[in-house]
Design a protein around this motif. Sequence first.
Motif, PDB file in Angstrom:
ATOM      1  N   THR A  84     -27.419  -9.216-127.223  1.00 36.51           N
ATOM      2  CA  THR A  84     -27.026 -10.347-126.733  1.00 36.51           C
ATOM      3  C   THR A  84     -27.900 -11.504-127.594  1.00 36.51           C
ATOM      4  OG1 THR A  84     -27.270 -11.827-124.870  1.00 36.51           O
ATOM      5  CG2 THR A  84     -28.825 -10.262-124.898  1.00 36.51           C
ATOM      6  N   GLY A  85     -27.370 -12.313-128.179  1.00 36.68           N
ATOM      7  CA  GLY A  85     -28.041 -13.469-128.778  1.00 36.68           C
ATOM      8  C   GLY A  85     -29.105 -13.090-129.975  1.00 36.68           C
ATOM      9  N   GLY A  86     -28.491 -12.156-130.697  1.00 32.06           N
ATOM     10  CA  GLY A  86     -29.177 -11.481-131.729  1.00 32.06           C
ATOM     11  C   GLY A  86     -29.899 -10.605-131.676  1.00 32.06           C
ATOM     12  N   ILE A  87     -30.175 -10.130-130.334  1.00 30.11           N
ATOM     13  CA  ILE A  87     -30.976  -9.039-130.099  1.00 30.11           C
ATOM     14  C   ILE A  87     -30.340  -8.037-129.665  1.00 30.11           C
ATOM     15  CG2 ILE A  87     -33.095  -8.190-128.258  1.00 30.11           C
ATOM     16  CD1 ILE A  87     -34.157 -10.102-130.367  1.00 30.11           C
ATOM     17  N   GLN A  88     -30.787  -6.605-130.310  1.00 29.89           N
ATOM     18  CA  GLN A  88     -30.098  -5.304-130.063  1.00 29.89           C
ATOM     19  C   GLN A  88     -31.358  -4.474-129.135  1.00 29.89           C
ATOM     20  OE1 GLN A  88     -28.660  -2.283-133.360  1.00 29.89           O
ATOM     21  NE2 GLN A  88     -27.186  -4.055-133.131  1.00 29.89           N
ATOM     22  N   TYR A  89     -30.848  -3.784-128.213  1.00 31.34           N
ATOM     23  CA  TYR A  89     -31.873  -3.132-127.306  1.00 31.34           C
ATOM     24  C   TYR A  89     -31.042  -1.877-126.828  1.00 31.34           C
ATOM     25  CZ  TYR A  89     -30.157  -5.919-123.608  1.00 31.34           C
ATOM     26  OH  TYR A  89     -29.554  -6.565-122.257  1.00 31.34           O
ATOM     27  N   ALA A  90     -32.168  -1.065-126.442  1.00 31.00           N
ATOM     28  CA  ALA A  90     -31.894   0.141-125.860  1.00 31.00           C
ATOM     29  C   ALA A  90     -33.392   0.716-125.125  1.00 31.00           C
ATOM     30  CB  ALA A  90     -31.158   1.202-126.742  1.00 31.00           C
ATOM     31  N   GLY A  91     -33.079   1.442-123.971  1.00 32.45           N
ATOM     32  CA  GLY A  91     -34.101   1.802-123.363  1.00 32.45           C
ATOM     33  C   GLY A  91     -34.003   3.094-122.409  1.00 32.45           C
ATOM     34  N   TYR A  92     -35.197   3.310-121.810  1.00 35.82           N
ATOM     35  CA  TYR A  92     -35.309   4.326-120.715  1.00 35.82           C
ATOM     36  C   TYR A  92     -36.380   4.180-119.672  1.00 35.82           C
ATOM     37  CZ  TYR A  92     -38.487   6.353-123.735  1.00 35.82           C
ATOM     38  OH  TYR A  92     -39.533   6.771-124.638  1.00 35.82           O
ATOM     39  N   PHE A  93     -36.212   4.622-118.380  1.00 30.39           N
ATOM     40  CA  PHE A  93     -37.547   4.656-117.502  1.00 30.39           C
ATOM     41  C   PHE A  93     -38.338   6.057-117.705  1.00 30.39           C
ATOM     42  CE2 PHE A  93     -35.779   1.371-114.736  1.00 30.39           C
ATOM     43  CZ  PHE A  93     -36.643   0.738-114.501  1.00 30.39           C
ATOM     44  N   GLU A  94     -39.667   5.883-117.778  1.00 26.76           N
ATOM     45  CA  GLU A  94     -40.227   7.159-117.687  1.00 26.76           C
ATOM     46  C   GLU A  94     -41.605   7.072-116.617  1.00 26.76           C
ATOM     47  OE1 GLU A  94     -41.821  10.610-118.438  1.00 26.76           O
ATOM     48  OE2 GLU A  94     -39.884  10.057-119.490  1.00 26.76           O
ATOM     49  N   PRO A  95     -41.633   7.613-115.697  1.00 28.95           N
ATOM     50  CA  PRO A  95     -40.640   8.833-115.485  1.00 28.95           C
ATOM     51  C   PRO A  95     -39.451   8.510-114.879  1.00 28.95           C
ATOM     52  CG  PRO A  95     -42.622   8.742-113.815  1.00 28.95           C
ATOM     53  CD  PRO A  95     -42.614   7.933-114.717  1.00 28.95           C
ATOM     54  N   ALA A  96     -38.459   8.871-114.895  1.00 30.58           N
ATOM     55  CA  ALA A  96     -36.937   8.512-114.304  1.00 30.58           C
ATOM     56  C   ALA A  96     -36.750   8.777-113.018  1.00 30.58           C
ATOM     57  CB  ALA A  96     -35.945   9.457-115.060  1.00 30.58           C
ATOM     58  N   GLN A  97     -37.909   9.260-112.493  1.00 28.98           N
ATOM     59  CA  GLN A  97     -37.817   9.323-111.047  1.00 28.98           C
ATOM     60  C   GLN A  97     -39.269   9.182-110.329  1.00 28.98           C
ATOM     61  OE1 GLN A  97     -35.575  12.234-108.527  1.00 28.98           O
ATOM     62  NE2 GLN A  97     -37.398  12.664-107.446  1.00 28.98           N
ATOM     63  N   ILE A  98     -39.707   8.407-109.317  1.00 29.07           N
ATOM     64  CA  ILE A  98     -40.862   8.052-108.755  1.00 29.07           C
ATOM     65  C   ILE A  98     -40.766   8.294-107.131  1.00 29.07           C
ATOM     66  CG2 ILE A  98     -41.766   6.797-110.768  1.00 29.07           C
ATOM     67  CD1 ILE A  98     -41.340   4.374-108.848  1.00 29.07           C
ATOM     68  N   ALA A  99     -41.937   8.596-106.694  1.00 27.06           N
ATOM     69  CA  ALA A  99     -42.209   8.527-105.065  1.00 27.06           C
ATOM     70  C   ALA A  99     -42.273   7.043-104.834  1.00 27.06           C
ATOM     71  CB  ALA A  99     -43.201   9.568-104.712  1.00 27.06           C
TER      72      ALA A  99
END
Length: 413
Positions: A21-36
Amino acid sequence: MDVSLPDIIGEYVDAPERFETGGIQYAGYFEPAQIAPDQVSHLYLFLQNTLNTPITVNVKINIPQTKGLFRSGQPVLKVLKPMFQLKLAEAEAGLLTLPVTTTEHIKEGEYPLALEFKGIPQGTAQRIRPTKSKSTLDNSLIDSPVGLNLVGSLGSTFIANPVKKATFSLAVAGEPAPQERAPKLEHQYETIWVQGELETFNRAIHELNLRQVKLQNELNAETLYITLYAESTARFADAGLPLRIGEAITLAKILTYSCQYFLSNQNLRNGLLVPIWERALEAEIDTTDVLQVIRVAGYYHLLKLSIAISFGLVAKAIGRHAWPLIERQAVTTYIADSIETGQELDADFLYLPLLMGGTQISNKVKFDGEDVRHSLALMKKAYEARTELFADGEMAQANKIYQHILKKALQQA
């Protein structure tokens, strides 16, 4: 028209689908993917500017809220600043780290955190990065290029979808686990690549193009084997792991095999050589001495590639990957970093996976006057002498796999 620049995102995260979007390319993830509940996860977002002009990026975070008849509209996740601004230089790539925790309204479940990026380019802008790409890397042995310094020269496979808003899911489960101290929720942004690095990248490619004949003549299998045998013996001894002769032979073979895997394919050559030449140029090493460059500047990169290839060879031998990708990537980095810095390395990490892979291809990397049966007999003797090898119960599977590979190699020899 798109201009070819090294892809940066693909070196850090394998994301076939990216957002733009708007000239910015991005990708990512949560770490850890699960929390209490009450714990903190981090959303790691890798961004790159696709334009030839600086961009100001307004970031807005949409927090998921409770739904229901009586207590709807209460936030279930928490960030410190739901709105902030970033500035990316021309072609810049960076990592945005966003800490996220829960509120008292959280219940177990999956929660989508939605981000809106609004890019504001400075002046007239032209695209300098593509919206889609396909890597030239064959994934038959290396199933993920992440962390191997291959993407810059071989590309990555992705398509960037234009979106106004992208969501990243965080799972929450378990009993609340309050932290002793209030969590730090300040977001951080760090630059991981700037356009100035393109000069070294292009210089490396230019030098390699000029020296194709010299490289072909000097980087033959036997010369590489002799060089890598000596270098490996010295480096592993420095890491507190002196090699027995069978181990040194087998290790030099897998390193040589990995070199030839890339050098024998015109589409893959730069994946091996460009990162090595970049490092040599940065360190001001004399790049006319090809073997010296491979030995001094290239060993770390080659070792990483050889570890990844060895895991691929093991998977072929048993019909599946015995270890998940995240564990294999961690082992790859740990071994290469330990050898590069001279930190102590256990023999387990020599066999898992390097000597597993080296044993499997022993019959494919043969030299004049070599009796492969004798080389494998030396390898077997070295293996049997390490009585502490795979002593840990968790390594029993690795021990069983290696015995299978060694037995088959001996039969083939």
